[in-house]
Design an enzyme around this catalytic site. Structure first.
Site, PDB file in Angstrom:
ATOM      1  N   CYS A 183       0.843  -1.202   0.000  1.00 43.22           N
ATOM      2  CA  CYS A 183       0.000   0.000   0.000  1.00 43.22           C
ATOM      3  C   CYS A 183       0.880   1.254   0.000  1.00 43.22           C
ATOM      4  CB  CYS A 183      -0.892  -0.002   1.233  1.00 43.22           C
ATOM      5  SG  CYS A 183      -2.021   1.420   1.314  1.00 43.22           S
TER       6      CYS A 183
ATOM      7  N   CYS B  42     -20.286   1.727   7.341  1.00 45.64           N
ATOM      8  CA  CYS B  42     -19.586   1.030   8.411  1.00 45.64           C
ATOM      9  C   CYS B  42     -18.327   1.832   8.699  1.00 45.64           C
ATOM     10  CB  CYS B  42     -19.231  -0.381   7.947  1.00 45.64           C
ATOM     11  SG  CYS B  42     -18.182  -1.300   9.088  1.00 45.64           S
TER      12      CYS B  42
ATOM     13  N   ARG C 154     -19.237  -3.817  16.346  1.00 48.78           N
ATOM     14  CA  ARG C 154     -18.530  -5.031  15.959  1.00 48.78           C
ATOM     15  C   ARG C 154     -17.220  -5.164  16.716  1.00 48.78           C
ATOM     16  NH1 ARG C 154     -18.180  -5.078  10.235  1.00 48.78           N
ATOM     17  NH2 ARG C 154     -20.376  -5.520  10.506  1.00 48.78           N
TER      18      ARG C 154
ATOM     19  N   CYS D 299      -0.633  -0.011  10.350  1.00 51.64           N
ATOM     20  CA  CYS D 299      -0.975  -1.018   9.344  1.00 51.64           C
ATOM     21  C   CYS D 299       0.226  -1.832   8.894  1.00 51.64           C
ATOM     22  CB  CYS D 299      -1.630  -0.334   8.150  1.00 51.64           C
ATOM     23  SG  CYS D 299      -2.202  -1.499   6.899  1.00 51.64           S
TER      24      CYS D 299
ATOM     25  N   CYS E 293     -20.050  -6.239   1.943  1.00 53.28           N
ATOM     26  CA  CYS E 293     -19.534  -4.923   2.299  1.00 53.28           C
ATOM     27  C   CYS E 293     -18.182  -4.749   1.613  1.00 53.28           C
ATOM     28  CB  CYS E 293     -19.372  -4.808   3.812  1.00 53.28           C
ATOM     29  SG  CYS E 293     -18.676  -3.238   4.368  1.00 53.28           S
TER      30      CYS E 293
ATOM     31  N   CYS F 277     -17.014  -9.303   3.900  1.00 52.72           N
ATOM     32  CA  CYS F 277     -16.367  -8.010   3.778  1.00 52.72           C
ATOM     33  C   CYS F 277     -15.188  -8.133   2.827  1.00 52.72           C
ATOM     34  CB  CYS F 277     -15.894  -7.523   5.143  1.00 52.72           C
ATOM     35  SG  CYS F 277     -17.226  -7.404   6.352  1.00 52.72           S
TER      36      CYS F 277
ATOM     37  N   CYS G 149      -0.056   4.727   6.987  1.00 55.89           N
ATOM     38  CA  CYS G 149      -0.768   4.541   8.255  1.00 55.89           C
ATOM     39  C   CYS G 149       0.104   3.730   9.230  1.00 55.89           C
ATOM     40  CB  CYS G 149      -2.083   3.822   8.024  1.00 55.89           C
ATOM     41  SG  CYS G 149      -3.139   4.600   6.772  1.00 55.89           S
TER      42      CYS G 149
END
Length: 398
Positions: free
Chosen positions: A65, A202, A272, A72, A142, A109, A69
């Site tokens: 990626c 979400c 969740r 992550c 999702c 998801c 972040c």
């Protein structure tokens, strides 16, 4: 406690507590912990009974990626030894999704690492949604693909997506300390784009990045203002090879207080229990079911969860029941006008904190004090990189 009595009354009326009340929940003592869980549990049962919704993650594209972040394992510069692969083919993703559905999941998801999808990526995901729904009648899907640009949410909705996940992760004031390649406002914009397209929103948070109680309350109040249908609560998994590898700030008791605070602030939303529950709640996971009405089944994006059968046994042993495919998750007042007839649950938030995040990563936090409690020695042995399921030749954990 007068505090808990007031919070239960407000939760049953869907009334927003004050910031001071939310902070007071986080400041309660371990001696009062069971009282806090019992009080928040009353609110949970009012809106969701004793049902637990199961969700299943399929990591469509792992690692590499360009975003930075801090929390992550898939971030730019990550040295974590995770699986790295490009887009799964629709039939591969559908096979992985079917394993989760067979294990009891009613929502799949779909997560992909990256800043956000290209139009070709949206085409790929649309084909994948069609493949999954073609094999699993009635399953909810999702998508969690990162930041959305013009028209992409509408295209996903037209392709059959039920929901879109994009976490806020931490407070606006501290967001710049965990990510520099996009902003808190960018995340808010994507959630609003999803809602405008008729997708169930979400959006949740990541706790344990070194944030203060004030930061936690800020992000949860920010979520309440956005009013997502689903709020995933992730607990930082400090992956070796990431900037937050040494951030072991959570105890099981603090995790329970955080979940209780989220339930009081978002009483009728699907809360969740997401990434990091096995690492930080450990043997106290069953107590968290009195606060959260939804969990992920099996593994996460880049880390392994406990065995799927262990999740099912935990739910049954704690006196709860798996929510059936024919049961609508959200209470009636929330379902009106939300994406037609779907329940608007939510997905895990992308990425890797491993439980809920942006487009594939879990989102980290910030700075500050985490409370006065003593943090025990870190259980680093509980962090296991995923080596099975999507992107491998081994069967998934479901």
């Amino acid at each position: 406690m007068d505090l808990l009595t007031a919070l239960v009354d407000k939760g049953l009326r869907r009334e927003l507590p004050s910031r001071d009340e939310a902070l007071a929940v986080l400041a309660t003592s371990d001696d009062d912990l069971l009282d806090v869980v019992a009080a928040a549990g009353r609110v949970r049962r009012q809106w969701f009974g004793r049902r637990v919704k199961l969700n299943y993650l399929v990591n469509l594209k792992s690692g590499l990626c360009p975003e930075d972040c801090s929390y992550c394992s898939q971030r730019l510069g990550s040295q974590a030894g995770i699986l790295k692969y490009t887009w799964l083919k629709p039939d591969q993703a559908a096979a992985a999704a079917s394993a989760g559905v067979a294990g009891g999941a009613k929502r799949v998801c779909l997560v992909a690492s990256g800043r956000g999808p290209t139009d070709r990526d949206v085409d790929r995901v649309s084909e994948t949604i069609a493949a999954i729904k073609g094999q699993n009648e009635g399953v909810e899907v999702c998508a969690c693909l990162g930041l959305l640009s013009g028209g992409q949410a509408d295209r996903l909705r037209a392709a059959g997506a039920d929901a879109y996940n994009h976490n806020l992760n931490t407070s606006e004031n501290t967001y710049g300390s965990i990510t520099t390649t996009h902003t808190y406002a960018d995340r808010v914009d994507t959630v609003q784009r999803a809602q405008a397209a008729g997708l169930s929103a979400c959006s949740g948070l990541i706790a344990g990045m070194g944030e203060s109680d004030e930061d936690l309350v800020d992000v949860v109040f920010g979520l309440r203002a956005l009013d997502p249908d689903s709020v995933p609560v992730n607990f930082l998994i400090p992956f070796e090879g990431t900037p937050l590898a040494e951030e072991w700030n959570l105890t099981p008791q603090r995790c329970l207080r955080i979940l209780a605070m989220v339930r009081f602030v978002c009483p009728d939303a699907e809360v969740r229990l997401a990434g990091g529950r096995e690492v930080h709640l450990r043997t106290m996971q069953p107590l968290a079911l009195h606060l959260a009405n939804s969990i992920f089944l099996g593994d996460y994006l880049t880390s392994e969860g406990q065995a799927g059968q262990a999740d099912l046994d935990m739910i049954a042993d704690a006196g709860f029941e798996v929510e059936g495919a024919d049961t609508v998750t959200l209470p009636g007042h929330r379902r009106a006008g939300v994406c037609g007839t779907h329940d608007g649950g939510g997905c895990h938030d992308g990425a890797d904190q491993d439980s809920g995040g942006c487009g594939g990563c879990h989102d980290g936090a910030a700075h500050g004090e985490t409370g006065a409690e003593t943090v025990p020695a870190a259980r680093t042995d509980l962090v296991a990189v995923r080596r099975r399921g999507a992107g491998t030749d081994l069967p998934p954990n479901a």
